[in-house]
Design an enzyme around this catalytic site. Sequence first.
Site, short mmCIF file in Angstrom:
data_model
loop_
_atom_site.label_atom_id
_atom_site.label_comp_id
_atom_site.label_asym_id
_atom_site.label_seq_id
_atom_site.Cartn_x
_atom_site.Cartn_y
_atom_site.Cartn_z
CB SER A 1 41.60 33.41 42.00
OG SER A 1 40.65 32.79 41.17
CG HIS B 1 36.53 35.23 40.90
ND1 HIS B 1 36.34 34.34 41.94
CD2 HIS B 1 37.79 35.00 40.43
CE1 HIS B 1 37.43 33.62 42.10
NE2 HIS B 1 38.32 33.99 41.19
#
Length: 318
Positions: free
Chosen positions: A92, A196
């Site tokens: 991430s 996400h």
Amino acid sequence: MLVLVAPGQGAQTPGFLTAWLDFPGVRGALEAWSDAAGLDLIRYGTEADAEEIRDTAVAQPLLVAAGLASASMLFEDPADFPRKVGAIAGHSVGEFTAASLAGVLPHEEALRLVRTRGLAMAEAAAVTETGMAALLGGDPEVTVPHLERLGLTPANINGAGQIVAAGTKEQLAALEADKPEGVRKVVALKVAGAFHTHHMAPAVDTLAKAAKALTPGDPTVPYVSNKDGQAVAAGTEVLDRLVGQVANPVRWDLCMETFKELGVTALIEVCPGGTLTGLAKRALPGVKTLALKSPADLDAARELIAETPTPAADAAGA
């Protein structure tokens, strides 16, 4: 072969940068990065409480700065980095750490861009009350359809039996009450939104505008992307993926598959390490792992680097 990895949001803890400030150059670097990000990274990394550093707009640049600072302590000669590291990746927001270490973006530019990312994601998260939760155990072929039936997104497919679901608070409550078969536990994560997922689409637009002003370099070592676990050789593509990944699932399972295909024998996770080495221990048996949790781990990390064959040496012996 050595792989270097950088953790994502949720790895931060109060005061985790304090011990690193004793090393030459670290305070000066953090001051410069603080100016670039418009954020007092030293205060947040040493004095701020857990709630302050949970803030997405703070946590993201703080984690990138910690990763960059700790990685700088691993190699006495910066030229050793591309010679001794066989691949690099981040989870991430850790992708920004990895990209900057690989030379795609100068450190100051990476901090400015990740600050923009954090602010934009925090703003997107404020629109609807959302969150994320880790599912421990279970079979992905059973878990993923179950999540989709509840309206949740499998935002992180981390491998080693771990999937992170993301969605609204109501959807996450429904998951807690109706766990997929085989899932032992649902653990709420210390993040401020459904990262996400489609909830982050506005942040992608903001980040794309900021990225247009940058001229990325090609990575000096293979850069493994969260999008599909593939190694990316062009800096422009790395930057495009950094932008789009905000609203797309993290496929850490595929990243680890690529590490395996590349021949990984050792993996070091930069500060604040622990999460990714834990996954690697389960998914990459036989691979030596080390997490940089504090400067006390540096000697062991340097020893692991020294004993791991370089990619060039591997190629010469093939």
